[in-house]
Design a protein around this motif. Sequence first.
Motif, PDB file in Angstrom:
ATOM      1  N   LEU A 224       0.825  -1.209   0.000  1.00  0.00           N
ATOM      2  CA  LEU A 224       0.000   0.000   0.000  1.00  0.00           C
ATOM      3  C   LEU A 224       0.859   1.258   0.000  1.00  0.00           C
ATOM      4  CD1 LEU A 224      -2.912  -0.982   2.407  1.00  0.00           C
ATOM      5  CD2 LEU A 224      -2.981  -0.681  -0.075  1.00  0.00           C
ATOM      6  N   GLY A 225       2.027   1.198   0.636  1.00  0.00           N
ATOM      7  CA  GLY A 225       2.949   2.334   0.611  1.00  0.00           C
ATOM      8  C   GLY A 225       3.477   2.600  -0.789  1.00  0.00           C
ATOM      9  N   ILE A 226       3.782   1.529  -1.511  1.00  0.00           N
ATOM     10  CA  ILE A 226       4.241   1.686  -2.900  1.00  0.00           C
ATOM     11  C   ILE A 226       3.126   2.258  -3.765  1.00  0.00           C
ATOM     12  CG2 ILE A 226       4.923   0.388  -4.962  1.00  0.00           C
ATOM     13  CD1 ILE A 226       6.524  -1.453  -3.120  1.00  0.00           C
ATOM     14  N   LEU A 227       1.906   1.758  -3.547  1.00  0.00           N
ATOM     15  CA  LEU A 227       0.763   2.271  -4.311  1.00  0.00           C
ATOM     16  C   LEU A 227       0.530   3.757  -4.009  1.00  0.00           C
ATOM     17  CD1 LEU A 227      -1.563   1.555  -6.240  1.00  0.00           C
ATOM     18  CD2 LEU A 227      -2.925   1.044  -4.206  1.00  0.00           C
ATOM     19  N   ALA A 228       0.636   4.139  -2.748  1.00  0.00           N
ATOM     20  CA  ALA A 228       0.458   5.552  -2.385  1.00  0.00           C
ATOM     21  C   ALA A 228       1.555   6.409  -3.006  1.00  0.00           C
ATOM     22  CB  ALA A 228       0.466   5.695  -0.860  1.00  0.00           C
ATOM     23  N   ALA A 229       2.791   5.904  -3.017  1.00  0.00           N
ATOM     24  CA  ALA A 229       3.889   6.652  -3.637  1.00  0.00           C
ATOM     25  C   ALA A 229       3.657   6.818  -5.134  1.00  0.00           C
ATOM     26  CB  ALA A 229       5.218   5.941  -3.381  1.00  0.00           C
ATOM     27  N   LEU A 230       3.136   5.792  -5.769  1.00  0.00           N
ATOM     28  CA  LEU A 230       2.851   5.862  -7.201  1.00  0.00           C
ATOM     29  C   LEU A 230       1.756   6.889  -7.494  1.00  0.00           C
ATOM     30  CD1 LEU A 230       3.676   4.472  -9.867  1.00  0.00           C
ATOM     31  CD2 LEU A 230       1.771   2.921  -9.518  1.00  0.00           C
ATOM     32  N   ILE A 231       0.724   6.870  -6.686  1.00  0.00           N
ATOM     33  CA  ILE A 231      -0.371   7.839  -6.869  1.00  0.00           C
ATOM     34  C   ILE A 231       0.130   9.258  -6.629  1.00  0.00           C
ATOM     35  CG2 ILE A 231      -2.570   8.626  -5.887  1.00  0.00           C
ATOM     36  CD1 ILE A 231      -3.236   5.631  -5.455  1.00  0.00           C
ATOM     37  N   LEU A 232       0.912   9.453  -5.561  1.00  0.00           N
ATOM     38  CA  LEU A 232       1.419  10.797  -5.270  1.00  0.00           C
ATOM     39  C   LEU A 232       2.388  11.291  -6.342  1.00  0.00           C
ATOM     40  CD1 LEU A 232       1.967  10.550  -1.422  1.00  0.00           C
ATOM     41  CD2 LEU A 232       0.227  11.880  -2.621  1.00  0.00           C
ATOM     42  N   THR A 233       3.136  10.387  -6.935  1.00  0.00           N
ATOM     43  CA  THR A 233       4.086  10.784  -7.970  1.00  0.00           C
ATOM     44  C   THR A 233       3.372  11.351  -9.194  1.00  0.00           C
ATOM     45  OG1 THR A 233       5.679   9.123  -7.269  1.00  0.00           O
ATOM     46  CG2 THR A 233       5.920   9.968  -9.493  1.00  0.00           C
ATOM     47  N   PHE A 234       2.307  10.688  -9.608  1.00  0.00           N
ATOM     48  CA  PHE A 234       1.608  11.138 -10.816  1.00  0.00           C
ATOM     49  C   PHE A 234       0.512  12.165 -10.530  1.00  0.00           C
ATOM     50  CE2 PHE A 234       3.405   7.057 -12.217  1.00  0.00           C
ATOM     51  CZ  PHE A 234       4.149   7.535 -13.282  1.00  0.00           C
ATOM     52  N   ALA A 235       0.097  12.297  -9.273  1.00  0.00           N
ATOM     53  CA  ALA A 235      -0.946  13.268  -8.942  1.00  0.00           C
ATOM     54  C   ALA A 235      -0.402  14.696  -8.965  1.00  0.00           C
ATOM     55  CB  ALA A 235      -1.547  12.953  -7.583  1.00  0.00           C
ATOM     56  N   PHE A 236       0.809  14.866  -8.521  1.00  0.00           N
ATOM     57  CA  PHE A 236       1.415  16.199  -8.484  1.00  0.00           C
ATOM     58  C   PHE A 236       2.554  16.240  -9.485  1.00  0.00           C
ATOM     59  CE2 PHE A 236      -0.109  15.265  -4.161  1.00  0.00           C
ATOM     60  CZ  PHE A 236      -1.102  16.215  -4.086  1.00  0.00           C
ATOM     61  N   ASN A 237       2.410  17.031 -10.486  1.00  0.00           N
ATOM     62  CA  ASN A 237       3.421  17.105 -11.527  1.00  0.00           C
ATOM     63  C   ASN A 237       4.442  18.178 -11.145  1.00  0.00           C
ATOM     64  OD1 ASN A 237       4.837  16.700 -13.819  1.00  0.00           O
ATOM     65  ND2 ASN A 237       3.327  17.596 -15.196  1.00  0.00           N
ATOM     66  N   GLY A 238       5.366  17.815 -10.276  1.00  0.00           N
ATOM     67  CA  GLY A 238       6.352  18.779  -9.822  1.00  0.00           C
ATOM     68  C   GLY A 238       7.720  18.551 -10.412  1.00  0.00           C
ATOM     69  N   THR A 239       7.819  17.736 -11.473  1.00  0.00           N
ATOM     70  CA  THR A 239       9.120  17.400 -12.029  1.00  0.00           C
ATOM     71  C   THR A 239       9.517  18.285 -13.199  1.00  0.00           C
ATOM     72  OG1 THR A 239       8.147  15.773 -13.493  1.00  0.00           O
ATOM     73  CG2 THR A 239       8.893  14.997 -11.349  1.00  0.00           C
ATOM     74  N   GLU A 240       8.641  19.214 -13.605  1.00  0.00           N
ATOM     75  CA  GLU A 240       8.966  20.044 -14.765  1.00  0.00           C
ATOM     76  C   GLU A 240       9.883  21.209 -14.411  1.00  0.00           C
ATOM     77  OE1 GLU A 240       5.194  21.219 -16.266  1.00  0.00           O
ATOM     78  OE2 GLU A 240       4.750  19.236 -17.085  1.00  0.00           O
ATOM     79  N   ALA A 241       9.861  21.619 -13.172  1.00  0.00           N
ATOM     80  CA  ALA A 241      10.640  22.793 -12.774  1.00  0.00           C
ATOM     81  C   ALA A 241      11.923  22.367 -12.080  1.00  0.00           C
ATOM     82  CB  ALA A 241       9.815  23.678 -11.845  1.00  0.00           C
ATOM     83  N   VAL A 242      12.875  23.272 -12.062  1.00  0.00           N
ATOM     84  CA  VAL A 242      14.131  23.040 -11.350  1.00  0.00           C
ATOM     85  C   VAL A 242      13.874  23.242  -9.861  1.00  0.00           C
ATOM     86  CG1 VAL A 242      16.501  23.863 -11.071  1.00  0.00           C
ATOM     87  CG2 VAL A 242      15.465  23.790 -13.345  1.00  0.00           C
ATOM     88  N   SER A 243      14.447  22.360  -9.052  1.00  0.00           N
ATOM     89  CA  SER A 243      14.271  22.453  -7.608  1.00  0.00           C
ATOM     90  C   SER A 243      14.928  23.713  -7.071  1.00  0.00           C
ATOM     91  CB  SER A 243      14.873  21.224  -6.934  1.00  0.00           C
ATOM     92  OG  SER A 243      14.849  21.374  -5.540  1.00  0.00           O
ATOM     93  N   ARG A 244      14.199  24.429  -6.195  1.00  0.00           N
ATOM     94  CA  ARG A 244      14.763  25.636  -5.593  1.00  0.00           C
ATOM     95  C   ARG A 244      15.863  25.313  -4.597  1.00  0.00           C
ATOM     96  NH1 ARG A 244       9.950  28.218  -2.803  1.00  0.00           N
ATOM     97  NH2 ARG A 244       9.276  26.067  -2.782  1.00  0.00           N
ATOM     98  N   ASN A 245      15.785  24.149  -3.962  1.00  0.00           N
ATOM     99  CA  ASN A 245      16.749  23.788  -2.914  1.00  0.00           C
ATOM    100  C   ASN A 245      18.060  23.252  -3.486  1.00  0.00           C
ATOM    101  OD1 ASN A 245      14.914  24.495  -0.899  1.00  0.00           O
ATOM    102  ND2 ASN A 245      13.990  22.446  -0.950  1.00  0.00           N
ATOM    103  N   THR A 246      17.976  22.411  -4.497  1.00  0.00           N
ATOM    104  CA  THR A 246      19.187  21.761  -5.008  1.00  0.00           C
ATOM    105  C   THR A 246      19.646  22.304  -6.353  1.00  0.00           C
ATOM    106  OG1 THR A 246      17.900  20.027  -6.080  1.00  0.00           O
ATOM    107  CG2 THR A 246      18.622  19.613  -3.820  1.00  0.00           C
ATOM    108  N   GLY A 247      18.758  22.902  -7.099  1.00  0.00           N
ATOM    109  CA  GLY A 247      19.120  23.406  -8.419  1.00  0.00           C
ATOM    110  C   GLY A 247      19.079  22.339  -9.494  1.00  0.00           C
ATOM    111  N   PHE A 248      18.533  21.157  -9.195  1.00  0.00           N
ATOM    112  CA  PHE A 248      18.456  20.068 -10.171  1.00  0.00           C
ATOM    113  C   PHE A 248      17.015  19.869 -10.616  1.00  0.00           C
ATOM    114  CE2 PHE A 248      22.209  18.676  -7.650  1.00  0.00           C
ATOM    115  CZ  PHE A 248      23.140  18.751  -8.662  1.00  0.00           C
ATOM    116  N   GLU A 249      16.882  19.259 -11.760  1.00  0.00           N
ATOM    117  CA  GLU A 249      15.563  18.842 -12.236  1.00  0.00           C
ATOM    118  C   GLU A 249      15.488  17.329 -12.075  1.00  0.00           C
ATOM    119  OE1 GLU A 249      12.973  18.776 -16.340  1.00  0.00           O
ATOM    120  OE2 GLU A 249      14.543  20.288 -16.095  1.00  0.00           O
ATOM    121  N   TYR A 250      14.443  16.849 -11.397  1.00  0.00           N
ATOM    122  CA  TYR A 250      14.306  15.420 -11.099  1.00  0.00           C
ATOM    123  C   TYR A 250      13.307  14.767 -12.035  1.00  0.00           C
ATOM    124  CZ  TYR A 250      16.740  16.603  -6.802  1.00  0.00           C
ATOM    125  OH  TYR A 250      17.667  17.038  -5.905  1.00  0.00           O
TER     126      TYR A 250
END
Length: 122
Positions: free
Chosen positions: A41-67
């Motif tokens: 269930l933890g893996i399923l929740a992580a999968l849902i959270l990964t695709f529910a919030f599309n936060g991978t398009e921008a560069v991270s403010r903390n690290t300066g990388f794009e994930y």
Amino acid sequence: MADDPMHPRDSAPEPYRARSETLQLRRAPKISVFLIAGAGLGILAALILTFAFNGTEAVSRNTGFEYSQTQVFGFIALICIPIGVALGGVVALIFDRASNRRAREVTVEHDAIQIAPDDDRA
């Protein structure tokens, strides 16, 4: 043979003994199944959270990388899997405590048969 100190006749054990004992019988849950289900269930929740919030398009403010989404999934899974395992363990403990209330007592008999040593040894 009666005078033989290796085979005393006075202290010979009974050939058959039975004793009864009272035990509690209950159905206990398999905790490992609940832990594995919690991890799933933890893996399923992580999968849902990964695709529910599309936060991978921008560069991270903390690290300066794009994930990538795979990296984000891995980061979220590192948090969700232990939480799922912990919740599965809590549910298993609740079911275990509930099974203690439904325990019943049964009487069990233990039979012990003792075979006499062979007297024809040379």
